[in-house]
Design a protein around this motif. Structure first.
Motif, short mmCIF file in Angstrom:
data_model
loop_
_atom_site.label_atom_id
_atom_site.label_comp_id
_atom_site.label_asym_id
_atom_site.label_seq_id
_atom_site.Cartn_x
_atom_site.Cartn_y
_atom_site.Cartn_z
N TYR A 181 0.83 -1.20 0.00
CA TYR A 181 0.00 0.00 0.00
C TYR A 181 0.86 1.25 0.00
O TYR A 181 1.93 1.29 0.63
N ALA A 182 0.39 2.25 -0.71
CA ALA A 182 1.14 3.50 -0.84
C ALA A 182 1.12 4.26 0.48
O ALA A 182 0.09 4.31 1.17
N PRO A 183 2.24 4.88 0.87
CA PRO A 183 2.26 5.64 2.13
C PRO A 183 1.33 6.85 2.05
O PRO A 183 1.14 7.44 0.98
N THR A 209 6.44 10.55 6.87
CA THR A 209 7.33 9.61 7.54
C THR A 209 6.53 8.38 7.93
O THR A 209 5.32 8.45 8.15
N VAL A 210 7.22 7.25 8.04
CA VAL A 210 6.55 5.99 8.39
C VAL A 210 7.38 5.26 9.43
O VAL A 210 8.58 5.54 9.60
N GLN A 211 6.75 4.34 10.13
CA GLN A 211 7.50 3.47 11.04
C GLN A 211 8.49 2.64 10.23
O GLN A 211 8.19 2.18 9.13
N PHE A 262 2.19 3.70 8.83
CA PHE A 262 2.81 2.39 8.70
C PHE A 262 2.90 2.00 7.23
O PHE A 262 2.04 2.36 6.42
N THR A 263 3.94 1.27 6.88
CA THR A 263 4.06 0.66 5.56
C THR A 263 3.40 -0.71 5.64
O THR A 263 3.84 -1.56 6.43
N PRO A 300 11.85 8.51 6.72
CA PRO A 300 11.13 9.13 5.60
C PRO A 300 10.44 8.08 4.73
O PRO A 300 10.98 6.99 4.48
N ALA A 301 9.24 8.41 4.31
CA ALA A 301 8.50 7.52 3.41
C ALA A 301 9.01 7.72 2.00
O ALA A 301 8.84 8.80 1.42
N LEU A 302 9.65 6.72 1.46
CA LEU A 302 10.23 6.84 0.13
C LEU A 302 9.29 6.26 -0.91
O LEU A 302 8.66 5.21 -0.69
N PRO A 303 9.17 6.89 -2.07
CA PRO A 303 8.35 6.32 -3.14
C PRO A 303 8.99 5.04 -3.66
O PRO A 303 10.20 4.83 -3.53
#
Length: 581
Positions: free
Chosen positions: A222-224, A228-230, A264-265, A556-559
């Motif tokens: 799933y897309a962030p 930022t994500v865990q 969350f990712t 950081p939430a990376l694409p």
């Protein structure tokens, strides 16, 4: 004397196949139910009562008491006599005001009196096998649900009133509904989701892509939704007995979307809907080609990070098996394990498997040998029988006699979207886990070596639901008996599905929660229940906070660039397997 060595001849194999074919026919005629266990249960009950004069006297006195209450109720000339019997809390068949007026109120009370008598007659009693008592109680309830006056148009005031008011239009519409449902059952098809409940548009619509596919499952990433994500991703392992999207229903009811929105990712296994040619898929395939392959794929995409794993129902059981196997191999890639309405011990597995014995498993095996799988209608009937009064008869009355259409809900659309079970896997599951209870007994082997739940050291979060008839909460609670790790246990209101689809925006929900440190002593479920106060609201925020405490912080939430698994390009969630019929 020379010892005779048994040999298998061509003739023996033919005889064996003939027997299997005959049992497959019996299974089709009996909806997959073996007649042996019911006959044995009634034989035990009648034998016990026949040699117990005290029990006979108790049954006679109880019947006399109920009859006296009915006579007193009928003779009461007051305007609003006090009814001697009340409906069970989940029974809404007699809610219509017409049931409060004679003669229908007498019919209702007579039915409740019979219900009360058979509940007393099938109680667990000294000298009678508890299993036989539970089996006869279940069968008596099934018979009473069938004979309820609410099922008969000429005895049901609600149907009579609707027929008079509409000039019989309700019966005409109901007949059309019946014909539609009959041909749908014959063809083994289901209706397309109604407008507003389309899969991938209204349900299972959290943004994401398929990042891996094999013959058993598609892996959704799933897309962030946050910057930022865990650091640790979350992997959902749903049950393969139904489609995965009970965990991703409409946006307001989606546990997946809730986690994504909380930073969350999230990954999801979307199992295939097995075809007859996949009959040889095994339980080990679901572990190795399913759970372990998903973990390996996630490690390749997000290296050097542990994974929060979440298993729902059967998915929780296979996750526990996988985690114990990983612990045996010193594989420490799991950050945590969450088991949702999932059992690891099947000694008290609930009414769904009340009649499971050697004859029942053999009958199902031979039916699946003939079909290649346990088919969708057979699965649906098994679940519906647990609450036949509500899920079968009440729905039939509304649909076929009152002419009312089924009101669509996201959960209702998911329930109707049933799947098949491959023959080999289902046989192994029934025999190894339900019938022989090998996992909690320390006799379950993976790769010819026994695994032990006590080897698991990753922290666990275990959720049970109060009204669960598929995974009873006391059975789920016993996870604490067979593990030594740090464990948080939650008991929430609701049933097997409604207790899990429990967003914070809902009302009237509550839960109980406790923490058991690693190595602590075991308390039984009733002692635990007496010590825990109910908290209002959903368990989702408490779980989210727990996951955060078991994580290493935010990054950081990376694409990401989804792989091209289809000639047309990257495949968006929910993928293709969820649409298999």
């Amino acid at each position: 004397m020379e010892k005779r060595v048994p040999t298998t001849t061509v003739s023996d194999k033919a005889h064996h196949s003939l027997d299997r074919g005959a049992r497959a026919v019996i299974a089709r005629l009996s909806a997959g139910v073996s007649p042996h266990a019911p006959m044995q249960a009634w034989a035990d009950w009648f034998s016990y009562v026949g040699q117990s004069p005290g029990r006979q006297l108790g049954l006679w006195e109880h019947a006399q008491s109920n009859l006296a209450k009915l006579v007193a109720y009928a003779a009461d000339t007051s305007q609003d006599p006090e009814p001697p019997f009340e409906a069970q809390r989940y029974d809404h068949r007699f809610d219509d005001a017409g049931w409060q007026m004679p003669p229908y109120s007498f019919l209702k009370q007579g039915f409740f009196a019979w219900q009360d008598f058979w509940e007393f007659a099938t109680e667990r009693t000294r000298g009678l096998s508890p299993r036989a008592a539970d089996q006869t109680r279940f069968m008596a309830r099934q018979a009473l649900d069938f004979m309820s006056p609410s099922n008969f148009p000429w005895l049901n005031p609600e149907i009579i009133h609707a027929t008079v008011q509409s000039g019989g239009a309700n019966l005409v519409t109901g007949a059309q509904h019946f014909v539609h449902d009959y041909w749908k059952a014959v063809a083994q098809t289901h209706d397309a989701p109604p407008e507003g409940y389309r899969i991938g548009e209204d349900l299972a619509c959290t943004s994401g892509h398929i990042v891996f596919r094999n013959e058993l499952f598609e892996l959704i990433r799933y897309a962030p939704a946050t910057g930022t994500v865990q650091a640790e991703p979350v992997l959902f392992v749903p049950a393969w007995i139904m489609k995965y999207y009970v965990l991703d229903l409409s946006p307001d009811n989606s546990l997946v979307k809730y986690l994504v929105d909380q930073g969350f990712t999230v990954f999801m296994i979307s199992w295939c809907n097995p075809q007859p040619e996949q009959a040889d898929l095994s339980l080990e395939d679901y572990r190795e080609l399913g759970v372990m392959t998903a973990i390996n794929q996630i490690n390749g995409m997000i290296p050097e990070r542990k994974i929060h794993t979440v298993g729902y129902c059967l998915g929780g059981t296979i996750l526990a098996i996988s985690a114990a196997t990983m612990a045996r191999e010193r594989d420490d890639r799991l950050a945590s394990i969450t088991l949702i309405a999932a059992q690891v011990d099947f000694a008290d597995a609930g009414e769904l498997l009340l009649f499971l014995d050697e004859s029942q498993v053999t009958l199902l095996e031979d039916m699946m040998w003939d079909q290649g799988c346990l088919d969708k209608p057979q699965m649906a009937r098994a679940f519906s029988s647990i609450r036949a009064g509500d899920l079968i008869y009440s729905r039939s009355v509304r649909r076929y006699f009152l002419g009312e259409p089924d009101e669509p809900t996201d959960l209702g659309v998911w329930v109707a979207d049933t799947t098949r079970m491959p023959a080999r896997m289902h046989s192994e599951y029934l025999r190894g886990l339900f019938l022989e209870n090998r996992l909690s007994a320390g006799r379950f082997a993976v790769a010819n070596r026994v695994i032990a739940l006590k080897d698991i050291s990753a922290p666990m979060f275990v959720i049970a639901t109060e009204a669960d008839h598929i995974a009873p909460w006391r059975s789920v609670y016993k996870t604490q008996l067979f593990t030594d790790c740090d464990l948080t246990f939650v008991l929430t209101s609701g049933g097997h599905n409604t207790g899990i689809v429990n967003p914070p925006s809902g009302t009237g929900r509550y839960f109980r929660i406790s923490h058991r440190p690693a190595g602590a002593f075991y308390n039984g479920p009733d002692v635990w229940l007496a010590q825990q106060a109910a908290r209002q609201g959903s368990w989702w925020p408490a779980w989210k906070t727990w996951l955060e405490t078991k994580s290493s912080g935010q990054v950081p939430a990376l694409p990401f660039d989804p792989p091209v698994l289809d000639p047309a390009g990257p495949l968006a969630a929910p993928g293709t397997y969820v649409h298999q019929t």
